[in-house]
Scaffold this motif. Structure first.
Motif, PDB file in Angstrom:
ATOM      1  N   ALA A  27       0.717  -1.080   0.215  1.00  0.00           N
ATOM      2  CA  ALA A  27       0.350   0.001  -0.017  1.00  0.00           C
ATOM      3  C   ALA A  27       1.262   1.776   0.127  1.00  0.00           C
ATOM      4  CB  ALA A  27      -0.779   0.350   1.359  1.00  0.00           C
ATOM      5  N   ILE A  28       2.248   0.676   1.035  1.00  0.00           N
ATOM      6  CA  ILE A  28       3.016   2.750   0.728  1.00  0.00           C
ATOM      7  C   ILE A  28       4.506   1.728   0.322  1.00  0.00           C
ATOM      8  CG2 ILE A  28       3.584   4.339   2.274  1.00  0.00           C
ATOM      9  CD1 ILE A  28       2.377   3.634   3.939  1.00  0.00           C
ATOM     10  N   LEU A  31       7.423   3.033   1.399  1.00  0.00           N
ATOM     11  CA  LEU A  31       7.663   3.406   2.633  1.00  0.00           C
ATOM     12  C   LEU A  31       7.634   5.147   3.510  1.00  0.00           C
ATOM     13  CD1 LEU A  31       9.771   1.109   4.388  1.00  0.00           C
ATOM     14  CD2 LEU A  31       7.323   0.511   4.044  1.00  0.00           C
ATOM     15  N   ALA A  32       7.745   5.382   4.735  1.00  0.00           N
ATOM     16  CA  ALA A  32       7.679   6.236   5.088  1.00  0.00           C
ATOM     17  C   ALA A  32       9.338   7.025   5.142  1.00  0.00           C
ATOM     18  CB  ALA A  32       7.470   6.925   6.484  1.00  0.00           C
ATOM     19  N   HIS A  92      12.465   8.459   5.640  1.00  0.00           N
ATOM     20  CA  HIS A  92      13.601   8.265   7.195  1.00  0.00           C
ATOM     21  C   HIS A  92      14.872   9.568   6.479  1.00  0.00           C
ATOM     22  CE1 HIS A  92      11.455   4.789   9.349  1.00  0.00           C
ATOM     23  NE2 HIS A  92      10.900   4.414   7.958  1.00  0.00           N
ATOM     24  N   PRO A  95       6.203  -5.267   4.666  1.00  0.00           N
ATOM     25  CA  PRO A  95       4.894  -4.023   4.122  1.00  0.00           C
ATOM     26  C   PRO A  95       4.442  -3.058   5.272  1.00  0.00           C
ATOM     27  CG  PRO A  95       3.642  -6.090   4.250  1.00  0.00           C
ATOM     28  CD  PRO A  95       5.900  -6.255   4.486  1.00  0.00           C
ATOM     29  N   PHE A  96       5.343  -2.977   6.418  1.00  0.00           N
ATOM     30  CA  PHE A  96       4.570  -2.404   7.347  1.00  0.00           C
ATOM     31  C   PHE A  96       5.557  -1.869   7.704  1.00  0.00           C
ATOM     32  CE2 PHE A  96       0.282  -5.353   7.139  1.00  0.00           C
ATOM     33  CZ  PHE A  96      -0.307  -4.121   7.383  1.00  0.00           C
ATOM     34  N   SER A 121       9.481  -0.778   8.971  1.00  0.00           N
ATOM     35  CA  SER A 121      10.862  -2.029  10.194  1.00  0.00           C
ATOM     36  C   SER A 121      11.337  -0.754  11.034  1.00  0.00           C
ATOM     37  CB  SER A 121      11.895  -2.804   9.189  1.00  0.00           C
ATOM     38  OG  SER A 121      12.702  -3.431   9.956  1.00  0.00           O
ATOM     39  N   ARG A 125      11.727   1.256  14.625  1.00  0.00           N
ATOM     40  CA  ARG A 125      11.228   1.818  15.673  1.00  0.00           C
ATOM     41  C   ARG A 125       9.875   2.669  14.698  1.00  0.00           C
ATOM     42  NH1 ARG A 125      15.849   5.566  18.569  1.00  0.00           N
ATOM     43  NH2 ARG A 125      16.706   5.573  17.146  1.00  0.00           N
ATOM     44  N   MET A 163       8.314   2.064  12.836  1.00  0.00           N
ATOM     45  CA  MET A 163       7.107   0.718  11.954  1.00  0.00           C
ATOM     46  C   MET A 163       5.392   0.855  12.114  1.00  0.00           C
ATOM     47  SD  MET A 163       7.906  -3.205  13.184  1.00  0.00           S
ATOM     48  CE  MET A 163       6.433  -3.973  11.934  1.00  0.00           C
ATOM     49  N   CYS A 164       5.022   0.742  11.089  1.00  0.00           N
ATOM     50  CA  CYS A 164       3.524   0.924  11.176  1.00  0.00           C
ATOM     51  C   CYS A 164       2.971   0.656  13.033  1.00  0.00           C
ATOM     52  CB  CYS A 164       2.602   0.081  10.608  1.00  0.00           C
ATOM     53  SG  CYS A 164       0.515   0.045  10.456  1.00  0.00           S
ATOM     54  N   ALA A 213      -4.945  -3.385  11.064  1.00  0.00           N
ATOM     55  CA  ALA A 213      -5.028  -3.129   9.442  1.00  0.00           C
ATOM     56  C   ALA A 213      -5.482  -4.846   9.239  1.00  0.00           C
ATOM     57  CB  ALA A 213      -3.800  -2.968   9.081  1.00  0.00           C
TER      58      ALA A 213
HETATM   59  C1  HEM Z   1      -2.997  -2.459   5.389  1.00  0.00           C
HETATM   60  C2  HEM Z   1      -3.119  -1.301   5.821  1.00  0.00           C
HETATM   61  C3  HEM Z   1      -1.838   0.164   6.494  1.00  0.00           C
HETATM   62  C4  HEM Z   1      -0.359  -0.695   5.791  1.00  0.00           C
HETATM   63  C5  HEM Z   1       0.272  -1.528   4.636  1.00  0.00           C
HETATM   64  C6  HEM Z   1       0.754   0.828   6.422  1.00  0.00           C
HETATM   65  C7  HEM Z   1       1.664   0.837   6.181  1.00  0.00           C
HETATM   66  C8  HEM Z   1       2.422   1.518   7.309  1.00  0.00           C
HETATM   67  C9  HEM Z   1       4.126   1.826   6.635  1.00  0.00           C
HETATM   68  C10 HEM Z   1       4.761   1.279   5.580  1.00  0.00           C
HETATM   69  C11 HEM Z   1       4.145   2.747   7.987  1.00  0.00           C
HETATM   70  C12 HEM Z   1       5.980   3.157   7.578  1.00  0.00           C
HETATM   71  C13 HEM Z   1       6.788   2.254   8.574  1.00  0.00           C
HETATM   72  C14 HEM Z   1       8.285   2.535   7.946  1.00  0.00           C
HETATM   73  O1  HEM Z   1       8.694   3.825   7.049  1.00  0.00           O
HETATM   74  O2  HEM Z   1       8.993   2.024   8.707  1.00  0.00           O
HETATM   75  C15 HEM Z   1       3.152   3.101   8.739  1.00  0.00           C
HETATM   76  C16 HEM Z   1       3.351   4.016   9.731  1.00  0.00           C
HETATM   77  C17 HEM Z   1       2.292   3.706  10.141  1.00  0.00           C
HETATM   78  N1  HEM Z   1       0.895   3.565  10.501  1.00  0.00           N
HETATM   79 FE1  HEM Z   1       0.613   2.237   9.747  1.00  0.00          FE
HETATM   80  N2  HEM Z   1      -0.505   0.804   7.797  1.00  0.00           N
HETATM   81  C18 HEM Z   1      -1.558   1.123   7.706  1.00  0.00           C
HETATM   82  C19 HEM Z   1      -2.691   0.429   7.996  1.00  0.00           C
HETATM   83  C20 HEM Z   1      -2.498   1.168   9.667  1.00  0.00           C
HETATM   84  C21 HEM Z   1      -3.909   0.829  10.761  1.00  0.00           C
HETATM   85  C22 HEM Z   1      -4.554   0.613  10.333  1.00  0.00           C
HETATM   86  C23 HEM Z   1      -3.473   2.473  11.824  1.00  0.00           C
HETATM   87  C24 HEM Z   1      -3.993   3.408  12.107  1.00  0.00           C
HETATM   88  C25 HEM Z   1      -4.682   2.250  13.702  1.00  0.00           C
HETATM   89  C26 HEM Z   1      -1.785   2.926  11.067  1.00  0.00           C
HETATM   90  C27 HEM Z   1      -1.240   3.207  11.971  1.00  0.00           C
HETATM   91  C28 HEM Z   1       0.453   3.533  11.123  1.00  0.00           C
HETATM   92  C29 HEM Z   1       1.410   5.053  12.002  1.00  0.00           C
HETATM   93  C30 HEM Z   1       0.726   5.967  13.676  1.00  0.00           C
HETATM   94  C31 HEM Z   1       2.109   4.950  12.013  1.00  0.00           C
HETATM   95  C32 HEM Z   1       3.551   6.157  12.008  1.00  0.00           C
HETATM   96  C33 HEM Z   1       4.897   5.265  12.960  1.00  0.00           C
HETATM   97  C34 HEM Z   1       6.115   6.176  13.257  1.00  0.00           C
HETATM   98  O3  HEM Z   1       6.311   6.750  12.110  1.00  0.00           O
HETATM   99  O4  HEM Z   1       6.467   5.986  14.394  1.00  0.00           O
HETATM  100  N3  HEM Z   1      -0.971   1.729  10.200  1.00  0.00           N
HETATM  101  N4  HEM Z   1       2.179   2.616   8.567  1.00  0.00           N
END
Ligand code: HEM
Length: 147
Positions: A10-11, A14-15, A17, A77-78, A80, A82, A84-85, A91
């Motif tokens: 989906a992303i 990633l975000a 860094h 995919p989420f 890695s 500190r 990470m998602c 989800a």
């Molecule tokens: C299939 C669904 C989802 C995918 C594929 C996904 C994927 C990701 C990815 C790739 C990142 C960046 C991680 C990185 O850069 O290392 C991220 C960050 C994040 N996600 Fe998700 N996410 C999903 C659903 C959700 C849901 C449902 C929530 C909240 C209820 C959520 C909350 C967050 C938060 C708060 C961050 C930032 C964490 C941080 O920077 O400390 N995500 N997600």
């Protein structure tokens, strides 16, 4: 869900860094303050890791080798580490519950003469280039179950 997020993460980048210190990763120096994008889309299609990487084959996950922990940098995919998602558990439950409800309650078909086009449209979030138009056909025995 695992195979969908492998082949269509989906992303996809990633975000962004930013290392707080200059570091070296597999021989490449990454200066402090750089903006680093991780192309998880390409990593998860790497033919040296994945057999027939462009084929949708959910059974490749049957041996439970891959998970969402972010510990294996061939499948994450989420993200890695500190940052990470934070919503993996939510989800996973929402994804599986929504999909199961849609499949349990309806049979699905495409418009007459249409074929499924899975071409991707790149952006911050990965989307389908052509929106999916699918026709739901109720399959539950009692119509009141849809109320
Ligand atoms: C299939 C669904 C989802 C995918 C594929 C996904 C994927 C990701 C990815 C790739 C990142 C960046 C991680 C990185 O850069 O290392 C991220 C960050 C994040 N996600 Fe998700 N996410 C999903 C659903 C959700 C849901 C449902 C929530 C909240 C209820 C959520 C909350 C967050 C938060 C708060 C961050 C930032 C964490 C941080 O920077 O400390 N995500 N997600």
């Amino acid at each position: 869900m695992k195979e969908v997020l492998r082949i269509h993460p989906a992303i996809l980048l990633l975000a962004p860094h930013c290392p707080s210190e200059t570091c070296t990763v597999v021989g490449y120096v990454v200066p402090k303050g750089s903006c680093v994008f991780i192309n998880v889309w390409a990593i998860q299609r790497d033919a040296s890791i994945w057999k027939n990487p462009t084929e949708f084959r959910p059974e490749r996950f049957l041996d439970n080798k891959w998970d969402y922990s972010g510990n294996d940098l061939n499948y994450f995919p989420f993200g890695s580490g500190r940052r990470m998602c934070a919503g993996i558990a939510m989800a996973e439950r929402m994804f599986m519950y929504s999909l199961a409800s849609l499949i349990h309650s309806f049979d699905w078909k495409l418009l007459e003469g249409e074929t499924l086009d899975l071409t991707e449209k790149f952006g911050i979030a990965l989307k389908k280039k052509m929106p999916l138009v699918a026709i739901p056909i109720p399959r539950l025995s009692n119509p009141t179950l849809y109320e």
